[in-house]
Design an enzyme around this catalytic site. Structure first.
Site, short mmCIF file in Angstrom:
data_model
loop_
_atom_site.label_atom_id
_atom_site.label_comp_id
_atom_site.label_asym_id
_atom_site.label_seq_id
_atom_site.Cartn_x
_atom_site.Cartn_y
_atom_site.Cartn_z
N SER A 58 0.85 -1.20 0.00
CA SER A 58 0.00 0.00 0.00
C SER A 58 0.88 1.24 0.00
O SER A 58 1.98 1.24 0.56
CB SER A 58 -0.89 0.00 1.25
OG SER A 58 -1.48 1.27 1.46
N LYS A 78 0.59 -2.74 7.22
CA LYS A 78 1.13 -2.91 5.87
C LYS A 78 2.64 -2.68 5.84
O LYS A 78 3.38 -3.38 5.14
CB LYS A 78 0.44 -1.94 4.91
CG LYS A 78 -0.99 -2.32 4.56
CD LYS A 78 -1.02 -3.60 3.75
CE LYS A 78 -2.41 -3.92 3.22
NZ LYS A 78 -2.44 -5.19 2.45
#
Length: 332
Positions: A134, A172
């Site tokens: 991400s 992430k």
């Protein structure tokens, strides 16, 4: 026919979390490109969650759905065995932690990624792993506001993520860093793709949190996007095409930011309210001032990637939501 079968064997790949918002579109693109796809899901017999995959063009001939548990060691062994490529998109369901975010959110994200990679390590056919990360692994920093756009060398500050309780970004970031360490130690060819906020048609009937936020915005629900501030946006199909591009391009190395454009949220709603005047889109949304930043996607463009505009991605999204009966018919 024999040559065709050999060609398909050379294009056997696994997609983890195949029924998800982004993963479903990747499966669609892989099938259209002639790949044989092994998709992992929680329950292959749950037609409400996987039926849209079985209806994809090429699915009856080249899609196999198998059960796998992200947090169970060895659960992905059978799914990845014999696959030349693995696209890892599955991630634990993230929400507001009830007590300990490290136990409920962070550790499952790391463990899930490592479980998939351990299975990959045991697969002698493996050529490359593409991990979908991400852009939040890049842009949560205290030093935003400089003239130079952020590129793949940037990492979000773990301390700032924890301080601001941005658990998604932290999960992430930690998961991607753990993946890089494991793959470097294990000799696995890893490439990561870092999409910004994904916009576009939803193939699954049940909307993801991302798609639900977009529906809320288009229906005039301010709270859905007030926290966005400045954000990058990218078409879901461009994310899928980028994932396949870095998989197929032998020269691809390292991390790749994947984003069409970065805009302030008030600029976004101005574009949308002007483009879809019949929808009750808020005229202003800027509740929290966010530092200015841009994203440098020249690395991905260097492989030949081109991105659709913010108008195109929302046109496709709005049209899809209207056809699904989630939005009232609109006019330009």
């Amino acid at each position: 026919m024999e040559e065709r079968m050999k060609d398909l064997e050379g294009k056997k790949v696994c997609v983890t979390g195949a029924s998800g918002f982004v993963a479903s579109w990747l499966v669609k693109r892989l099938l259209l490109s002639g790949y044989r796809v092994i998709g992992t899901v929680r329950d292959p017999d749950d037609e409400n969650r996987v039926g849209h995959l079985r209806r994809l063009e090429g699915a009856p001939e080249r899609l196999e759905l198998v059960q796998a548990d992200l947090l169970k060691e060895g659960s992905f062994d059978d799914a990845v065995f014999g696959c030349h490529g693995v696209f890892h998109l599955a991630s634990p369901v993230l929400g507001t932690p009830k007590s300990d975010p490290k136990v409920e959110i962070l550790q499952p994200a790391i463990d899930g990624t490592l479980n998939v990679l351990r299975s990959c390590k045991r697969n002698p056919s493996l050529r490359r792993v593409v991990l979908t990360s991400s852009s939040s692994t890049v842009r949560i920093r205290a030093d935003l506001g400089g003239a130079a756009p952020l590129d793949e060398s940037s990492w979000s500050s773990e301390e700032l993520c924890e301080k601001l309780q941005i658990w998604y970004a932290l999960s992430k970031t930690l998961a991607e860093k753990a993946a890089w360490r494991f793959c470097e130690e294990s000799g696995i060819d890893l490439v990561t793709v870092m999409p910004s906020f994904v916009i576009g048609p939803s193939l699954p009937a049940a909307l993801s949190s991302t798609a639900s936020d977009v529906v809320g915005l288009l229906k005039g629900e301010k709270e859905r996007f007030e926290w966005h501030g400045r954000m990058g946006y990218v078409h879901i199909d461009d994310v899928a095409l980028s994932q396949i591009l870095v998989y197929e391009n032998q020269s691809a190395r390292g991390r790749y930011l994947c984003s069409s454009t970065v805009v302030d949220v008030d600029e976004l709603v101005a574009i949308l309210s002007s483009r879809y005047p019949s929808l009750p889109i808020p005229k202003t949304l800027l509740k929290y001032e966010r530092p200015h930043y841009d994203l440098d996607v020249s690395k991905l463009k260097g492989l030949g990637m081109t991105f659709r505009s913010i108008e195109e991605m929302f046109d496709d999204c709005v049209q899809s939501l209207t056809l699904q009966g989630l939005l009232s018919p609109y006019r330009y």
